[in-house]
Design an enzyme around this catalytic site. Structure first.
Site, PDB file in Angstrom:
ATOM      1  N   MET A 109     -58.663 114.663  30.365  1.00 24.37           N
ATOM      2  CA  MET A 109     -58.084 115.397  29.245  1.00 24.37           C
ATOM      3  C   MET A 109     -59.228 115.991  28.430  1.00 24.37           C
ATOM      4  SD  MET A 109     -56.557 112.468  26.721  1.00 24.37           S
ATOM      5  CE  MET A 109     -57.399 110.922  26.380  1.00 24.37           C
ATOM      6  N   TYR A 386     -63.179 105.976  20.823  1.00 24.17           N
ATOM      7  CA  TYR A 386     -62.419 107.026  21.514  1.00 24.17           C
ATOM      8  C   TYR A 386     -60.935 106.698  21.593  1.00 24.17           C
ATOM      9  CZ  TYR A 386     -63.575 104.421  25.958  1.00 24.17           C
ATOM     10  OH  TYR A 386     -63.763 103.494  26.949  1.00 24.17           O
ATOM     11  N   GLU A 387     -60.162 107.737  21.901  1.00 30.29           N
ATOM     12  CA  GLU A 387     -58.693 107.666  21.861  1.00 30.29           C
ATOM     13  C   GLU A 387     -58.181 107.318  20.458  1.00 30.29           C
ATOM     14  OE1 GLU A 387     -57.375 109.024  24.245  1.00 30.29           O
ATOM     15  OE2 GLU A 387     -59.134 108.928  25.537  1.00 30.29           O
ATOM     16  N   GLY A 388     -58.894 107.762  19.464  1.00 25.55           N
ATOM     17  CA  GLY A 388     -58.505 107.489  18.078  1.00 25.55           C
ATOM     18  C   GLY A 388     -59.250 106.295  17.546  1.00 25.55           C
ATOM     19  N   GLN A 393     -56.146 104.835  14.163  1.00 28.41           N
ATOM     20  CA  GLN A 393     -55.056 104.004  14.681  1.00 28.41           C
ATOM     21  C   GLN A 393     -54.371 103.234  13.560  1.00 28.41           C
ATOM     22  OE1 GLN A 393     -53.939 104.054  17.839  1.00 28.41           O
ATOM     23  NE2 GLN A 393     -55.479 105.611  18.248  1.00 28.41           N
TER      24      GLN A 393
END
Length: 545
Positions: A109, A386-388, A393
Site C-alpha cells: 500500500m 507505522y499503521e497509525g 490509534q
C-alpha cells in the site's frame, strides 16, 4: 524462516534499480507459497482455500514470532487482497487476484509522501484519466514497506492519488492499482517497469524489509471502485494491517520470552534471598531471583492474554462474515472496530516493553548483538509508529470509536463483560477476579462518559487523555481475557485435564491481577488531572534549560 532471523539484520541490497533480500529469504518464500500458506483465508474462486480468518491469524502469529521482518512481504500482499476483494470490480479481481492469492505476486500500500504522513489529505500524487479507461499516475511515495523485492514476478501497488477535479482533503483521494509490470491481455507481463524504486531507507530495525521510495512517472494505473472513495477503501487494507501489526507486538514478546527463560534457567548469578537453591554450584540460576521472575511473569502474563485478545478479534471477524443477521453482523463489527485500536496500540507498546524486559534478563549480554535480544527490541520499535502511531490509534479509540459512536459500542462491550462476570460470581474460584473485572468495566464506561463531558468545555481533553485511556482499556480487556481463561482452566482441571498446564494458567492469571491490572490506577490518575497542565507552558519555554 526463524533460522534466517538474525541474517535479516544484514539488510536488503539495493543496486540503484533492484533489491535483493537477505540470503535464504527468497527460497523460504518459495517454500511458503508452495505449501499454500498465502491462500489460506482467500475465496476458492480465486484459488484460495476458504479457511477462517482465525486460522490464518494463528499462522500469522507463528510467522511474526519466527521472523516478523520476513513476514512483512507476504503480510502486505494479504492486505492488498483483502482490500481488492472488498472494493475492486469483478474484472479487476479476475485479472489480479489469482496470482496475488497464490503468492506469485506480492502487494503493497502506497500512502505516505514527504509532506503527507498521517495527514493524507495533502497528498500530491496525481492520476490523469486516459481514453482506454486507465490512468497515468505521477508522484513519489516514501516509507513503502516491501515496495521492491525479489520474492515474486510482480508487485501490485495500491496507491492513493487525486484526480484532476478532486475535492480538497481526504474527500478527494482515490485508490488505484498500479502494477510493477503491466499485465497484458494474455496475462503475460510487460518487460519494462511501470514503477521504479528510486531508493531505500536505512532503518533502526526491520532491516531485511525493503522500505522503499517509489517513483510513479506516468505509471499505468486502474481505478478501484468509484472516484474519491480511496480513504474508505484503503481502510480495508489498514484495518487488516493494524490487527496484524498488533500480532507483531505479540510475536516480539513471545520470541523474547522464548530466549529469556532458558537463559534465566542456565545463567548462574548470586544466591536466592531465602538461601542457596543449588549449594553445589558457585551460584544459583537467575530464575530463583524475585526480580527476574517479575520480568518473566510480566512477559508471560501479557503474551498469553494478548494472544487470547488477538484470536478473539479474529473470531469476531469470522462470525461477522458468516452471520446472516444484519443486526448481529453490525454488533460483531462494532466490537471488532472498538478493539482494533487497542489490539494495535496496546499490544505494540507492550510488545516493545516486554522485549526490553527480556533483554534486561540477559543483563549486559542482552545489549550485544550476539544473543539477538537487541535486534528484537529494534525490530519491534517500529510497531508503535507505522499503521497509525500509538497517539493516532488512541484518538481513534476515544474519539471515533467511542465519542462519535456516543459510547454505544463501548456500552455493548462492557455489558458483555459484565454478563460474563455475573456467570462467574457463584464460583468461589473466580469470584474475586470476576468482581475486579466487573468493577473495571463499569469504571471504563463511566470514565469515557466523564471525558466526553469534559471535552465539551475543553477541546484539548480527548487528545490529552487518549493514550492513558488506551492503556487503561488494554489492561482492562486483558483482565477480561484472563478471567475467561481462568474459567476454562478450572473447568478442565475438574475434568482431570493437564494439571501443570492449567495450574500455570491460574498462577499466571493471579500475577496479572495482582501486578499488572493495578497499572490502571496510574493511568486513571493521569486522566483525572486537568488537560490544561499540558498546554500551560509557552512554546518558546520548551527550549529553556
Amino acid at each position: 524462516i526463524n533460522a534466517e532471523y538474525m541474517g535479516g539484520d544484514d539488510g536488503v541490497k539495493y543496486d540503484g534499480d533492484n533489491v535483493a533480500t537477505p540470503e535464504g529469504w527468497k527460497e523460504a518464500y518459495q517454500q511458503y507459497i508452495e505449501a499454500g500458506w498465502p491462500s489460506l483465508p482467500a475465496p476458492t474462486k480465486y484459488g484460495g482455500q476458504g479457511f477462517p480468518i482465525t486460522l490464518d491469524m494463528v499462522k500469522s502469529e507463528f510467522c511474526a514470532t519466527a521472523n516478523w521482518t520476513w513476514f512483512m512481504y507476504p503480510m502486505l500482499g494479504h492486505g492488498a487482497v483483502e482490500c481488492m476483494l472488498d472494493h475492486a470490480s469483478d474484472e479487476m479481481k479476475d485479472r489480479f487476484l489469482p496470482k496475488m492469492v497464490s503468492g506469485e505476486w506480492t502487494g503493497t500500500m502506497c500512502l505516505t509522501e514527504n509532506h503527507a504522513g498521517s495527514d493524507l489529505g495533502s497528498v500530491k500524487t496525481r492520476a490523469e484519466p486516459q481514453p482506454d479507461g486507465s490512468y497515468k499516475i505521477t508522484g513519489t511515495k516514501i516509507f513503502i514497506s516491501s515496495g521492491e523485492c525479489d520474492f515474486g514476478s510482480n508487485i501490485i501497488h495500491l496507491v492513493l492519488a487525486k484526480l484532476p477535479d478532486a475535492p480538497a482533503g481526504t474527500k478527494g483521494i482515490s485508490l488505484f492499482v498500479v502494477p510493477k509490470y503491466v499485465v497484458k491481455e494474455d496475462g503475460s507481463l510487460e518487460t519494462k517497469k511501470n514503477v521504479a524504486c528510486v531508493g531505500i531507507e536505512h532503518k533502526m530495525g526491520i532491516k531485511g524489509s525493503c522500505t522503499a521510495v517509489m517513483a510513479f512517472e506516468d505509471s499505468v494505473g486502474y481505478l478501484v471502485g468509484k472516484p474519491n472513495q480511496g480513504m474508505r477503501q484503503m481502510f480495508s487494507f489498514m484495518n487488516t494491517a493494524r490487527l496484524v501489526v498488533g500480532v507483531q507486538g505479540l510475536g516480539a514478546s513471545e520470541l523474547a520470552y522464548q530466549q529469556a527463560v532458558p537463559y534465566a534457567m542456565d545463567r548462574l548469578a548470586g544466591r536466592a534471598p531465602t538461601g542457596a537453591v543449588e549449594p553445589s554450584k558457585i551460584a544459583d540460576p537467575l530464575i530463583v531471583h524475585p526480580d527476574i521472575r517479575r520480568m518473566l511473569l510480566k512477559i508471560k502474563s501479557f503474551t498469553e492474554a494478548g494472544r487470547c485478545l488477538v484470536y478473539h478479534g479474529a473470531l469476531l471477524e469470522d462470525r461477522a462474515r458468516a452471520s446472516t443477521s444484519e443486526e448481529e453482523k453490525h454488533a460483531l463489527e462494532s466490537e471488532l472496530g472498538l478493539l482494533t485500536p487497542i489490539i494495535k496500540a496496546f499490544l505494540t507498546e507492550n510488545g516493545f516493553t516486554m522485549s526490553n524486559d527480556a533483554l534486561q534478563v540477559f543483563g549486559g549480554h542482552g545489549y550485544i548483538n550476539e544473543w539477538g535480544m537487541e535486534q528484537i527490541v529494534r525490530d519491534v520499535r517500529i510497531a508503535t509508529i507505522y499503521e497509525g502511531t500509538t497517539g493516532i490509534q488512541s484518538m481513534d479509540l476515544l474519539g471515533r470509536k467511542i465519542m462519535l459512536d456516543q459510547l454505544k459500542s463501548l456500552k455493548a462491550f462492557t455489558d458483555t463483560i459484565t454478563e460474563f462476570c455475573d456467570t462467574c460470581t457463584g464460583n468461589e474460584q473466580l469470584v474475586v477476579h470476576a468482581e475486579a473485572v466487573k468493577a473495571h468495566a463499569a469504571e471504563w464506561l463511566a470514565l469515557a462518559g466523564k471525558l466526553g463531558k469534559a471535552a465539551r468545555s475543553d477541546p484539548n481533553v480527548l487528545e490529552a487523555m487518549a493514550v492513558d485511556f488506551m492503556h487503561y482499556s488494554g489492561y482492562t480487556v486483558l483482565a477480561y481475557m484472563w478471567l475467561k481463561m481462568e474459567a476454562v482452566a478450572n473447568a478442565k482441571l475438574a475434568e482431570g485435564g493437564n494439571e501443570d498446564f492449567y495450574r500455570a494458567k491460574l498462577t499466571t492469571s493471579a500475577f496479572y491481577f495482582d501486578r499488572m491490572l493495578p497499572y490502571t490506577r496510574g493511568h486513571l490518575a493521569c486522566m483525572q488531572a486537568p488537560a490544561s497542565v499540558l498546554m500551560q507552558l509557552p512554546t518558546d519555554h520548551f527550549i529553556l534549560e
